[in-house]
Write a protein that holds these residues in place. Structure first.
Motif, PDB file in Angstrom:
ATOM      1  N   THR A  65       1.022  -1.227   0.048  1.00 20.61           N
ATOM      2  CA  THR A  65      -0.034  -0.110  -0.031  1.00 20.61           C
ATOM      3  C   THR A  65       0.980   1.118   0.003  1.00 20.61           C
ATOM      4  OG1 THR A  65      -1.972   1.069   1.074  1.00 20.61           O
ATOM      5  CG2 THR A  65      -0.284   0.242   2.557  1.00 20.61           C
ATOM      6  N   ILE A  66       0.341   2.709  -0.041  1.00 20.84           N
ATOM      7  CA  ILE A  66       1.083   3.468  -0.219  1.00 20.84           C
ATOM      8  C   ILE A  66       1.306   4.223   1.166  1.00 20.84           C
ATOM      9  CG2 ILE A  66       1.129   5.943  -1.425  1.00 20.84           C
ATOM     10  CD1 ILE A  66      -1.001   4.666  -3.360  1.00 20.84           C
ATOM     11  N   LEU A  67       2.193   4.130   1.875  1.00 19.77           N
ATOM     12  CA  LEU A  67       2.591   4.893   2.969  1.00 19.77           C
ATOM     13  C   LEU A  67       3.528   5.981   3.147  1.00 19.77           C
ATOM     14  CD1 LEU A  67       3.182   1.194   4.873  1.00 19.77           C
ATOM     15  CD2 LEU A  67       1.068   2.738   4.827  1.00 19.77           C
ATOM     16  N   GLN A  83       3.764   3.768  -6.509  1.00 21.11           N
ATOM     17  CA  GLN A  83       4.498   3.379  -8.031  1.00 21.11           C
ATOM     18  C   GLN A  83       4.128   2.294  -8.249  1.00 21.11           C
ATOM     19  OE1 GLN A  83       8.509   4.318  -7.133  1.00 21.11           O
ATOM     20  NE2 GLN A  83       8.226   6.634  -6.893  1.00 21.11           N
ATOM     21  N   PRO A  84       3.505   2.081  -9.521  1.00 18.79           N
ATOM     22  CA  PRO A  84       2.982   0.658  -9.957  1.00 18.79           C
ATOM     23  C   PRO A  84       3.880  -0.436 -10.007  1.00 18.79           C
ATOM     24  CG  PRO A  84       1.973   2.570 -11.379  1.00 18.79           C
ATOM     25  CD  PRO A  84       3.033   3.048 -10.433  1.00 18.79           C
ATOM     26  N   GLN A  85       5.120   0.064 -10.719  1.00 19.24           N
ATOM     27  CA  GLN A  85       6.273  -1.015 -10.650  1.00 19.24           C
ATOM     28  C   GLN A  85       6.704  -1.410  -9.307  1.00 19.24           C
ATOM     29  OE1 GLN A  85       6.340   1.879 -11.521  1.00 19.24           O
ATOM     30  NE2 GLN A  85       8.390   2.982 -11.017  1.00 19.24           N
ATOM     31  N   GLU A  86       6.554  -0.379  -8.298  1.00 17.66           N
ATOM     32  CA  GLU A  86       7.174  -0.786  -7.160  1.00 17.66           C
ATOM     33  C   GLU A  86       6.304  -1.610  -6.394  1.00 17.66           C
ATOM     34  OE1 GLU A  86      10.073  -0.342  -5.670  1.00 17.66           O
ATOM     35  OE2 GLU A  86       9.878  -0.436  -3.599  1.00 17.66           O
ATOM     36  N   GLY A 106      -1.668   1.071  -9.481  1.00 19.59           N
ATOM     37  CA  GLY A 106      -0.801   0.154  -8.805  1.00 19.59           C
ATOM     38  C   GLY A 106      -1.413  -1.167  -8.930  1.00 19.59           C
ATOM     39  N   ALA A 107      -2.943  -1.127  -8.558  1.00 23.08           N
ATOM     40  CA  ALA A 107      -3.896  -2.472  -8.500  1.00 23.08           C
ATOM     41  C   ALA A 107      -3.762  -3.137 -10.005  1.00 23.08           C
ATOM     42  CB  ALA A 107      -5.468  -1.764  -8.346  1.00 23.08           C
ATOM     43  N   VAL A 140       0.567  -9.608 -11.068  1.00 26.79           N
ATOM     44  CA  VAL A 140       1.396 -10.479 -10.316  1.00 26.79           C
ATOM     45  C   VAL A 140       0.523 -11.641  -9.856  1.00 26.79           C
ATOM     46  CG1 VAL A 140       2.514 -10.728  -8.229  1.00 26.79           C
ATOM     47  CG2 VAL A 140       2.966  -8.659  -9.596  1.00 26.79           C
ATOM     48  N   ALA A 141      -0.908 -11.438  -9.443  1.00 23.95           N
ATOM     49  CA  ALA A 141      -1.768 -12.348  -8.879  1.00 23.95           C
ATOM     50  C   ALA A 141      -1.752 -13.455  -9.831  1.00 23.95           C
ATOM     51  CB  ALA A 141      -2.944 -11.766  -8.378  1.00 23.95           C
ATOM     52  N   ARG A 142      -2.198 -12.842 -11.367  1.00 23.11           N
ATOM     53  CA  ARG A 142      -2.420 -13.553 -12.523  1.00 23.11           C
ATOM     54  C   ARG A 142      -1.452 -14.619 -12.681  1.00 23.11           C
ATOM     55  NH1 ARG A 142      -5.405 -12.650 -17.205  1.00 23.11           N
ATOM     56  NH2 ARG A 142      -5.364 -10.246 -16.758  1.00 23.11           N
ATOM     57  N   ASP A 143       0.077 -14.083 -12.384  1.00 21.46           N
ATOM     58  CA  ASP A 143       1.130 -14.885 -12.659  1.00 21.46           C
ATOM     59  C   ASP A 143       1.142 -15.941 -11.752  1.00 21.46           C
ATOM     60  OD1 ASP A 143       3.648 -15.733 -13.802  1.00 21.46           O
ATOM     61  OD2 ASP A 143       4.803 -14.192 -12.759  1.00 21.46           O
ATOM     62  N   LEU A 144       1.150 -15.574 -10.421  1.00 25.31           N
ATOM     63  CA  LEU A 144       1.436 -16.697  -9.146  1.00 25.31           C
ATOM     64  C   LEU A 144       0.324 -17.474  -8.827  1.00 25.31           C
ATOM     65  CD1 LEU A 144       3.601 -14.181  -7.251  1.00 25.31           C
ATOM     66  CD2 LEU A 144       4.535 -15.585  -8.639  1.00 25.31           C
TER      67      LEU A 144
END
Lengths: 419, 303
Positions: free
Chosen positions: A44-46, A89-92, A117-118, A124-128
């Motif tokens: 999340t964005i902290l 940041q999306p990539q992060e 970012g979502a 990532v969720a699709r991949d893992l």
């Protein structure tokens, strides 16, 4: 410059390092096999400009996790949250999400990212194949577009198109009653501002066909001064103004428009006004701004909702945000699904989540449902009302009608080619 | 919508109401910019450093004013605290840090300034928190706007323009007519000679930096009732101030004034005529000035 040649690594050191390496690599696996706890990862964005929202997401989650753990956790396993900053940041966000699963051994992801970012975490969720609950992204396409659909990802947040339908029909009713035909818009110049304003105008015109947009303004996101935008709107002399500015931008805009007495010259509809972060900051909140509900403890007007808002305030010394309830809902759903499946396994929880209806302080009728077909949240409290400058800030909220929302949403999906 | 809306622009130019509203709106944007830019240009003129961290003083001015206002409820005291607080901060910053990098590589100066942009932002975050704040309009100014020839003019903005103009006049006269002004100008021209005449140039440098900081702080304090306060709020103002100084000419006070008003007018009328190209218009104007007069409108040729 002198150079001393260091002796090579000794055999003993090599063995020691190999040993250490073996332990390091083996340890998480051993730990996981024996673990009673289940790790849940949360990017999340902290830090940065919207850190406040990320923090409120974390608070919303932690408030519920405590209850779930006290009641025995997920199928007997205590939940351990691993929360990391993505800096927005999306990539992060994608990197953090992957690391949480692969390195930290998290078995479930709570994706508390903004829309940008979502979509990255979604990949990532699709991949893992890990169970992933999107808690903050309200961009409709995330669940509405069949290309995005994966069996292991769910959304526990509002959806943009629901807001637009309810906002448009509410505005149209007032437009008809008060004869507001000439409208202006003023929204931040980026994807969210453009899309949301576009959808809102579509539904406004659909419900009140004789309205027209006579002036559009697109200030930059985080622009410090809106004077030229304010005076431009005054020149156009509209009868009503729509804005989806939010946070500090919205409060700046209100302060600056206030001294031009803009609010006495037209009806103002600001979807993001009724959020405590904005309501509590604006010193001279004009009376009678129309706003959608984001999170407000007086709507739904139930003891459960008020108690939840107060508990949050007591623990964190501030009121919850829109992101707080969306994140709390994720944990509530997770706990209920795990109970139903009698398992902490991601696949089994996902199966149980589809179509799951739970009691919720944030439900329009005291319940919210994870709709099976597109795995997104429905039945949450959604409505519009007008502001007053002190608590409860929005005394009367007019509820949106979920039957109408479902009809028009289906139609919208068809028009987009999603169904 | 078309990128060009000339009908709206000509329609506005033909109506006195619109003309008055848009012109004052241009002045408001311009005068706040001027206060920030003039400090920047003054520091450059005398100290020969580009103070990249100047936006931080604008930010501190706003936060100081808000805090003073919350404690005292007095608007005048808030303005005073904003200006005086940043002046002291400027003096300390110059004596302790900036004075060490005079004559150093420009890159070195930029790096020091940039480091402080980040440090100051985090200091604000630590003291006041990361969320945005609002000071609120003092009750005295919560009145209906004035109508001048049909145009809308908020009284607070009249005060704002007045204060900024007064600052410009005092500054201009002070530099041109007073003894201190002469010494500052001399120090800008030939610091070695001024120092040889027994004048403490370190003091002059510190004073000019404090003055620059104070003006930016005053701008921040004046803006605090109408703009939301966040860490990092100085950055966008700094960028526009650079455009102003580039247009007006580095080191020229009159240039900063004219440049700032021009930018204000471009924003104000540009948003009517070129709604999708207002930002671009500003940069386009800067490019035109740079191509035709590389030293800026009022900049002197570098000797």
């Amino acid at each position: 410059m002198t150079r001393t040649r260091k002796p090579g690594v000794s055999r003993r050191a090599t063995l020691a390092m190999m040993g250490a390496g073996a332990v390091t690599f083996a340890a998480p696996w051993v730990a996981r096999a024996q673990a009673k706890t289940i790790k849940v990862g949360m990017p999340t964005i902290l830090s940065g400009r919207v850190a406040q929202l990320g923090t409120s997401s974390r608070n919303g989650v932690m408030l519920e996790i405590e209850k779930v753990n006290a009641a025995g956790g997920l199928a007997g396993r205590q939940i351990e949250m691993v929360i990391r900053d993505s800096k927005g940041q999306p990539q992060e966000a994608a990197r953090v999400a992957r690391e949480l699963v692969n390195t930290d051994g998290c078995e479930i992801l709570i994706d508390a990212e903004a829309s940008s970012g979502a979509f990255a975490v979604h990949e990532v969720a699709r991949d893992l194949g890990v169970l992933c609950l999107h808690t903050n992204s309200e961009t409709s396409a995330l669940t509405a577009d069949p290309k995005q659909h994966i069996p292991n990802a769910f959304r526990t947040a509002r959806q943009g198109v629901h807001d637009s339908i309810v906002g448009g029909s509410y505005a149209a009713a007032i437009a008809k009653a008060k004869g507001l035909k000439k409208w202006a818009t003023c929204s931040p110049d980026y994807a969210y501002g453009r899309d949301t304003t576009g959808e809102y105008v579509t539904y406004l015109k659909r419900f009140a066909p004789d309205t027209e947009i006579i002036s559009e303004s697109w200030p930059k996101l985080f622009q410090p001064d809106y004077t030229e935008v304010v005076t431009k709107i005054l020149q156009a002399k509209p009868q009503a103004l729509y804005s989806c500015l939010w946070g500090g931008d919205l409060t700046s805009y209100i302060d600056q428009a206030n001294i031009y007495a803009l609010f006495s010259q037209m009806e103002v509809f600001a979807v993001n006004m009724a959020d405590y972060t904005a309501l509590t900051v604006v010193k001279n909140l004009p009376k009678g701004i129309h706003s959608g509900n984001r999170y407000i403890k007086t709507y739904p007007a139930t003891p459960e909702n008020a108690a939840w808002g107060d508990a949050y305030k007591a623990k964190y010394n501030e009121y919850p945000t829109n992101w707080s309830w969306e994140n709390a809902t994720a944990i509530m759903l997770l706990a209920e699904a795990s109970k139903k499946a009698n398992s902490a396994d991601g696949k089994k929880i996902a199966e149980a989540l589809r179509g799951l209806k739970i009691k919720s302080p944030f439900g329009a009728d005291g319940t919210v449902t994870m709709r099976a077909e597109d795995q997104t949240l429905v039945g949450y409290a959604i409505g519009w009302g007008t502001t007053i400058p002190q608590e409860p800030y929005v005394p009367q909220v007019q509820a949106g009608d979920w039957k109408t929302i479902f009809e028009l949403e289906a139609e919208w999906k068809k028009s987009k080619g999603y169904t | 919508m078309l990128p060009l809306d000339l009908d709206a622009l000509t329609g506005c130019l033909a109506s006195s109401a619109c003309l008055v509203t848009q012109t004052t709106s241009g002045f408001i944007i311009g005068m706040l910019l001027f206060l920030v830019a003039v400090g920047l240009t003054l520091i450059f003129g005398v100290l020969k450093v580009v103070n990249f961290s100047h936006g931080a003083f604008y930010m501190f001015g706003a936060y100081f004013a808000m805090t003073a206002y919350q404690f005292s409820g007095s608007f005048a005291l808030a303005m005073l605290c904003g200006a005086a607080g940043t002046a002291i901060l400027g003096l300390i910053f110059e004596r302790v840090f900036m004075s060490r990098v005079y004559g150093a590589d420009v890159l070195m100066q930029l790096l020091v300034c940039y480091a402080f942009v980040l440090i100051f932002d985090d200091v604000v975050r630590m003291i006041w928190g990361p969320e945005f704040k609002s000071m609120g309009m003092p009750a005295a100014f919560q009145v209906a706007p004035l109508f001048i020839a049909g145009g809308v003019v908020p009284p607070y903005y009249l005060l704002l323009i007045g204060v900024a103009l007064a600052a410009a006049v005092i500054l201009g006269l002070g530099l041109a007519r007073t003894r201190i002004g002469k010494v500052i100008r001399a120090a800008a021209h030939n610091p070695g000679m001024v120092s040889a005449l027994g004048i403490n140039t370190g003091l002059i440098y510190g004073g000019v930096f404090a003055l620059g900081g104070m003006l930016a702080g005053l701008a921040g304090a004046l803006a605090a009732p109408v703009r939301s306060l966040t860490p990092g709020m100085g950055f966008s103002v700094l960028i526009e101030s650079f455009i102003v100084t580039v247009i007006g000419g580095m080191g020229s006070i009159l240039g900063a004034l004219i440049g700032a008003i021009l930018i204000g007018m471009i924003r104000s009328f540009g948003s009517l005529g070129f709604p999708l190209f207002t930002e671009g218009l500003m940069y386009l104007f800067m490019v035109i000035v740079l191509v035709s007069r590389p030293t800026g409108l009022f900049g002197k040729e570098v000797a």
